[in-house]
Write a protein that holds these residues in place. Structure first.
Motif, PDB file in Angstrom:
ATOM      1  N   LYS A  97       2.831  11.047  -4.307  1.00 50.99           N
ATOM      2  CA  LYS A  97       2.459  12.081  -3.353  1.00 50.99           C
ATOM      3  C   LYS A  97       3.665  12.900  -2.912  1.00 50.99           C
ATOM      4  O   LYS A  97       4.805  12.418  -2.949  1.00 50.99           O
ATOM      5  CB  LYS A  97       1.801  11.453  -2.126  1.00 50.99           C
ATOM      6  CG  LYS A  97       0.396  10.914  -2.381  1.00 50.99           C
ATOM      7  CD  LYS A  97      -0.383  10.808  -1.088  1.00 50.99           C
ATOM      8  CE  LYS A  97      -1.851  10.559  -1.332  1.00 50.99           C
ATOM      9  NZ  LYS A  97      -2.650  10.700  -0.110  1.00 50.99           N
ATOM     10  N   TRP A 100      -1.440  15.091  -3.468  1.00 50.74           N
ATOM     11  CA  TRP A 100      -1.033  14.325  -4.629  1.00 50.74           C
ATOM     12  C   TRP A 100      -0.010  15.096  -5.457  1.00 50.74           C
ATOM     13  O   TRP A 100      -0.132  16.293  -5.653  1.00 50.74           O
ATOM     14  CB  TRP A 100      -2.246  13.994  -5.496  1.00 50.74           C
ATOM     15  CG  TRP A 100      -3.124  12.936  -4.903  1.00 50.74           C
ATOM     16  CD1 TRP A 100      -4.228  13.115  -4.141  1.00 50.74           C
ATOM     17  CD2 TRP A 100      -2.933  11.522  -5.018  1.00 50.74           C
ATOM     18  NE1 TRP A 100      -4.760  11.909  -3.756  1.00 50.74           N
ATOM     19  CE2 TRP A 100      -3.985  10.913  -4.290  1.00 50.74           C
ATOM     20  CE3 TRP A 100      -1.993  10.716  -5.653  1.00 50.74           C
ATOM     21  CZ2 TRP A 100      -4.117   9.533  -4.192  1.00 50.74           C
ATOM     22  CZ3 TRP A 100      -2.132   9.335  -5.551  1.00 50.74           C
ATOM     23  CH2 TRP A 100      -3.176   8.755  -4.835  1.00 50.74           C
ATOM     24  N   TRP A 144      -1.960   9.182   3.650  1.00 46.29           N
ATOM     25  CA  TRP A 144      -3.217   9.492   2.979  1.00 46.29           C
ATOM     26  C   TRP A 144      -3.533  10.982   2.991  1.00 46.29           C
ATOM     27  O   TRP A 144      -4.248  11.469   2.110  1.00 46.29           O
ATOM     28  CB  TRP A 144      -4.366   8.714   3.634  1.00 46.29           C
ATOM     29  CG  TRP A 144      -4.174   7.234   3.556  1.00 46.29           C
ATOM     30  CD1 TRP A 144      -3.832   6.384   4.553  1.00 46.29           C
ATOM     31  CD2 TRP A 144      -4.278   6.430   2.376  1.00 46.29           C
ATOM     32  NE1 TRP A 144      -3.725   5.103   4.103  1.00 46.29           N
ATOM     33  CE2 TRP A 144      -3.993   5.091   2.768  1.00 46.29           C
ATOM     34  CE3 TRP A 144      -4.585   6.697   1.043  1.00 46.29           C
ATOM     35  CZ2 TRP A 144      -4.005   4.048   1.853  1.00 46.29           C
ATOM     36  CZ3 TRP A 144      -4.603   5.639   0.144  1.00 46.29           C
ATOM     37  CH2 TRP A 144      -4.317   4.344   0.545  1.00 46.29           C
ATOM     38  N   TYR A 178       0.833  -1.213   0.000  1.00 50.85           N
ATOM     39  CA  TYR A 178       0.000   0.000   0.000  1.00 50.85           C
ATOM     40  C   TYR A 178       0.865   1.259   0.000  1.00 50.85           C
ATOM     41  O   TYR A 178       0.426   2.340  -0.423  1.00 50.85           O
ATOM     42  CB  TYR A 178      -0.945   0.004   1.195  1.00 50.85           C
ATOM     43  CG  TYR A 178      -0.326   0.511   2.476  1.00 50.85           C
ATOM     44  CD1 TYR A 178      -0.469   1.850   2.842  1.00 50.85           C
ATOM     45  CD2 TYR A 178       0.414  -0.326   3.307  1.00 50.85           C
ATOM     46  CE1 TYR A 178       0.101   2.336   4.005  1.00 50.85           C
ATOM     47  CE2 TYR A 178       0.989   0.147   4.469  1.00 50.85           C
ATOM     48  CZ  TYR A 178       0.825   1.473   4.821  1.00 50.85           C
ATOM     49  OH  TYR A 178       1.401   1.947   5.966  1.00 50.85           O
TER      50      TYR A 178
END
Length: 324
Positions: free
Chosen positions: A60, A73, A69, A53
């Motif tokens: 990013k 981006w 998270w 993951y």
């Protein structure tokens, strides 16, 4: 129409039942072997699949406050920065060429060593050679780095103090001369890995039926012909499998070999810098996790494509020797 569909379902059902029954029989038959593989499967899942993951970091602008998270981006900016720099070409060239030489040279030397060990008839001596050949493979690269340093140190190294004096040559600053290190790294890698590979190939050789050799001896075949006409062809599947596994990691370098052995010397970076060492330096020196992740992702994708291509080539020649 409904009756036709119902008939089709009834026709398929017995096939499905037989497949399920066959699967259950196989599962019951090999349950203990499958149980033995469970620790390895768990390790593979935890070590190789769960961290996947983190590939999102390659896309990013990572910062520690927002986390993976929460970071914004970057799209393909990390890849653009990587490939627009000269480092991308250098690290790819070094990684690919070194590993190509390692694969070819180690294969030849390991097969030769296995063939020579197979000619020894004393079992005690054979086991001694096997253990001796395997020993370098289990030595830590940190230890290997200091062993190399004991040979190549400018002032007190064995090469400069003894060998160079014997030939009347001047002392060489090995850690300041990049041109010597492609040869040094190839020698160190061969010393560390050829023994391990030779043990694998020797195990394949002793599994060959002795009747082949007895028949060849009766027909007057020499040792050379027995090696080239019997031994090597019969261990070709093992050679192919090991080579394919090596090709799958042709863009993955031994970090210890390229970082520890040269002692992370700045003058040697042009010839010792690979993708793995580049990723490490990018993370520790510049702290650019995004670009280092992009380099790692690029490495994985190329390795994946290469193993598919190599396996497809083997399948066209002989399907039985392919990995899948």
């Amino acid at each position: 129409m409904q009756e036709a569909v119902q008939l089709d379902r009834n026709a398929v059902s017995p096939v499905k039942i037989r497949r399920v029954s066959a699967f259950r029989r196989q599962l019951k038959k090999y349950k203990w072997l499958l149980l033995m593989t469970l620790p390895g499967v768990i390790y593979l899942f935890i070590n190789n699949y769960i961290p996947m993951y983190g590939v999102i970091l390659a896309f990013k602008n990572y910062n520690y406050v927002d986390g993976i998270w929460g970071s914004e981006w970057a799209g393909l900016d990390n890849f653009k920065f990587l490939f627009n720099s000269q480092d991308a070409y250098v690290i790819t060239r070094n990684t690919f060429l070194y590993n190509f030489v390692f694969i070819v040279l180690n294969l030849v030397l390991a097969v030769l060593a296995a063939l020579l060990i197979n000619e020894i008839r004393d079992k005690v001596i054979t086991r001694f050679y096997q253990s001796t050949f395997l020993l370098p493979h289990i030595i830590s690269m940190v230890v290997v780095a200091y062993l190399v340093y004991s040979f190549l140190n400018v002032e007190s190294g064995l090469v400069n103090r003894l060998i160079a004096k014997w030939f009347g040559a001047e002392a060489v600053s090995w850690y300041g001369e990049p041109r010597y290190w492609p040869y040094i790294l190839v020698i160190v890698n061969a010393w560390k890995n050829v023994g391990y590979l030779s043990v694998i190939y020797f195990a394949a050789i002793i599994g060959i039926d002795k009747e082949y050799y007895e028949a060849a001896t009766i027909d007057g075949a020499s040792k050379w012909k027995q090696m080239t006409r019997i031994t090597i062809p019969l261990i070709t599947p093992v050679l192919t499998t090991m080579t394919l596994l090596a090709v799958s990691g042709i863009l993955r370098s031994d970090f210890g070999l390229f970082y520890q052995v040269p002692m992370n010397t700045g003058a040697l970076i042009p010839t010792t810098n690979t993708i793995d060492t580049f990723v490490y330096r990018a993370m520790t020196q510049s702290g650019d996790i995004g670009m280092s992740s992009a380099a790692g992702f690029y490495q994985s994708v190329v390795c994946f494509v290469l193993i598919l291509a190599a396996n497809a080539a083997v399948r066209r020649i002989n399907k039985r020797d392919a990995l899948f």
